[in-house]
Design a protein around this motif. Structure first.
Motif, PDB file in Angstrom:
ATOM      1  N   UNK A  23      46.478  49.455  37.962  1.00  0.00           N
ATOM      2  CA  UNK A  23      46.435  48.612  38.844  1.00  0.00           C
ATOM      3  C   UNK A  23      47.395  48.609  40.170  1.00  0.00           C
ATOM      4  N   UNK A  24      47.904  49.833  40.344  1.00  0.00           N
ATOM      5  CA  UNK A  24      48.808  50.008  41.269  1.00  0.00           C
ATOM      6  C   UNK A  24      48.140  49.957  42.600  1.00  0.00           C
ATOM      7  N   UNK A  25      47.052  50.475  42.569  1.00  0.00           N
ATOM      8  CA  UNK A  25      45.869  50.696  43.880  1.00  0.00           C
ATOM      9  C   UNK A  25      45.367  49.273  43.953  1.00  0.00           C
ATOM     10  N   UNK A  26      44.909  48.973  45.186  1.00  0.00           N
ATOM     11  CA  UNK A  26      43.998  47.616  45.547  1.00  0.00           C
ATOM     12  C   UNK A  26      42.840  48.044  44.766  1.00  0.00           C
ATOM     13  N   UNK A  27      42.655  46.809  44.070  1.00  0.00           N
ATOM     14  CA  UNK A  27      41.210  46.702  43.177  1.00  0.00           C
ATOM     15  C   UNK A  27      41.383  47.432  42.081  1.00  0.00           C
ATOM     16  N   UNK A  28      42.316  48.320  41.792  1.00  0.00           N
ATOM     17  CA  UNK A  28      42.508  49.155  40.407  1.00  0.00           C
ATOM     18  C   UNK A  28      41.451  50.311  40.343  1.00  0.00           C
ATOM     19  N   UNK A  29      42.038  51.303  39.749  1.00  0.00           N
ATOM     20  CA  UNK A  29      41.480  52.628  39.606  1.00  0.00           C
ATOM     21  C   UNK A  29      41.446  52.823  38.144  1.00  0.00           C
ATOM     22  N   UNK A  30      40.172  53.495  37.753  1.00  0.00           N
ATOM     23  CA  UNK A  30      40.034  53.912  36.517  1.00  0.00           C
ATOM     24  C   UNK A  30      40.722  55.184  36.255  1.00  0.00           C
ATOM     25  N   UNK A  31      41.763  55.291  35.226  1.00  0.00           N
ATOM     26  CA  UNK A  31      42.580  56.550  35.198  1.00  0.00           C
ATOM     27  C   UNK A  31      41.832  57.357  33.946  1.00  0.00           C
ATOM     28  N   UNK A  32      41.094  56.873  32.982  1.00  0.00           N
ATOM     29  CA  UNK A  32      40.691  57.558  31.750  1.00  0.00           C
ATOM     30  C   UNK A  32      39.574  56.831  31.064  1.00  0.00           C
ATOM     31  N   UNK A  33      38.768  57.781  30.758  1.00  0.00           N
ATOM     32  CA  UNK A  33      37.715  57.115  30.045  1.00  0.00           C
ATOM     33  C   UNK A  33      37.932  57.605  28.428  1.00  0.00           C
TER      34      UNK A  33
END
Length: 136
Positions: A23-33
């Protein structure tokens, strides 16, 4: 709360995928699946972060509990026992961690409540399981 990265959150879906979000990035970013490859699994029913390691304990509707490494999405361990199948999904889990002071993995007691009315108890040495997984 986890001390690993306070900006990481996890979500679990009915498709069996566990996603780690930053959630560091605006809107969140998926790191891993995190998903079991080449195997049919049930949906994620509950999840719990380790208090100070990047480990997630998740229960599934296929009556399994899986431990995941949130850093790289790898499956650390699968816990099974008893009947599996649609009529025996895990509805809830309770996880208590012990000896996690000083940043160690410690151990976890995982209690599951299943559709068949049974309760299963697993005692997992988190530190040993992670060490074994890193040697593979």
């Amino acid at each position: 709360s986890k001390d690993v990265n306070s900006n990481w959150v996890a979500t679990g879906g009915s498709d069996g995928r566990l996603k780690i979000w930053d959630l560091t990035f605006d809107g969140g970013q998926c790191r891993q699946v995190c998903e079991v490859k080449d195997e049919q699994t049930g949906g994620v029913t509950r999840l719990k972060w380790h208090p100070n390691m990047p480990v997630i304990i998740a229960s599934y509707s296929d009556a399994a509990v899986r431990l995941w490494d949130a850093r790289n999405g790898s499956l650390i361990k699968t816990l099974t026992g008893g009947n599996s199948g649609e009529d025996n999904q895990i509805n809830d889990i309770s996880v208590e961690f012990f000896n996690t002071e000083n940043g160690g993995g410690g151990s976890a007691v995982i209690v599951t409540a299943n559709d068949d009315g049974n309760t299963k108890v697993y005692n997992v040495d988190i530190g040993a399981v992670i060490a074994q997984n890193q040697q593979m």
